[in-house]
Design a protein around this motif. Sequence first.
Motif, mmCIF file in Angstrom:
data_model
loop_
_atom_site.group_PDB
_atom_site.id
_atom_site.type_symbol
_atom_site.label_atom_id
_atom_site.label_comp_id
_atom_site.label_asym_id
_atom_site.label_seq_id
_atom_site.Cartn_x
_atom_site.Cartn_y
_atom_site.Cartn_z
ATOM 1 N N ARG A 129 16.340 76.864 31.280
ATOM 2 C CA ARG A 129 15.689 75.562 31.471
ATOM 3 C C ARG A 129 14.547 75.382 30.470
ATOM 4 O O ARG A 129 14.405 74.325 29.860
ATOM 5 C CB ARG A 129 15.193 75.439 32.913
ATOM 6 N N ILE A 185 19.219 66.210 28.249
ATOM 7 C CA ILE A 185 18.769 65.746 29.570
ATOM 8 C C ILE A 185 19.809 66.104 30.624
ATOM 9 O O ILE A 185 19.475 66.569 31.718
ATOM 10 C CB ILE A 185 18.477 64.227 29.545
ATOM 11 N N GLY A 186 21.077 65.908 30.302
ATOM 12 C CA GLY A 186 22.156 66.259 31.229
ATOM 13 C C GLY A 186 22.200 67.749 31.525
ATOM 14 O O GLY A 186 22.464 68.161 32.669
ATOM 15 N N GLU A 239 19.624 68.501 34.026
ATOM 16 C CA GLU A 239 20.020 68.045 35.356
ATOM 17 C C GLU A 239 20.957 69.043 36.025
ATOM 18 O O GLU A 239 20.890 69.249 37.232
ATOM 19 C CB GLU A 239 20.644 66.658 35.279
ATOM 20 N N ASP A 281 19.054 71.485 37.867
ATOM 21 C CA ASP A 281 18.198 70.871 38.889
ATOM 22 C C ASP A 281 16.829 70.457 38.378
ATOM 23 O O ASP A 281 15.825 70.546 39.079
ATOM 24 C CB ASP A 281 18.038 71.784 40.113
ATOM 25 N N TYR A 318 15.262 67.086 37.040
ATOM 26 C CA TYR A 318 15.581 65.664 36.917
ATOM 27 C C TYR A 318 14.364 64.886 36.455
ATOM 28 O O TYR A 318 13.240 65.192 36.839
ATOM 29 C CB TYR A 318 16.049 65.099 38.265
ATOM 30 N N GLN A 340 12.767 59.420 30.293
ATOM 31 C CA GLN A 340 13.909 59.674 29.417
ATOM 32 C C GLN A 340 13.894 58.711 28.228
ATOM 33 O O GLN A 340 14.068 59.124 27.075
ATOM 34 C CB GLN A 340 15.227 59.532 30.175
#
Length: 103
Positions: free
Chosen positions: A34, A63-64, A67, A70, A72, A78
């Motif tokens: 992450r 960004i995906g 996600e 986890d 967001y 964004q």
Amino acid sequence: MTSELQRQHEHITDDHSMIINLQELYGEHNQTVRYGISKQLFKAKMVEGTDVGDHVLNVINLIGQLEVLDFYMNAKPQIDLILQSLPESFASFILNFNMNKLE
């Protein structure tokens, strides 16, 4: 890779996404992954003269990936990240984009 695990990952088309998915499944190094993805995202800068569509898709992909882990963000941050990653030659576009959002 076992045949069951391979079947579960047939829909994943690139190696990076598969690695992220496997790390998520097995819960190892999520924080490190992450961090690495968010670092890429927050440092993303479009190189002058390159394709803006490819750049925006790359940012959306990052960004995906967050996600999936986890992490967001709402749409506004964004959009801000994408606009801030554009080169100076997009200054008038960014100004017009922001002015239209105020109306």
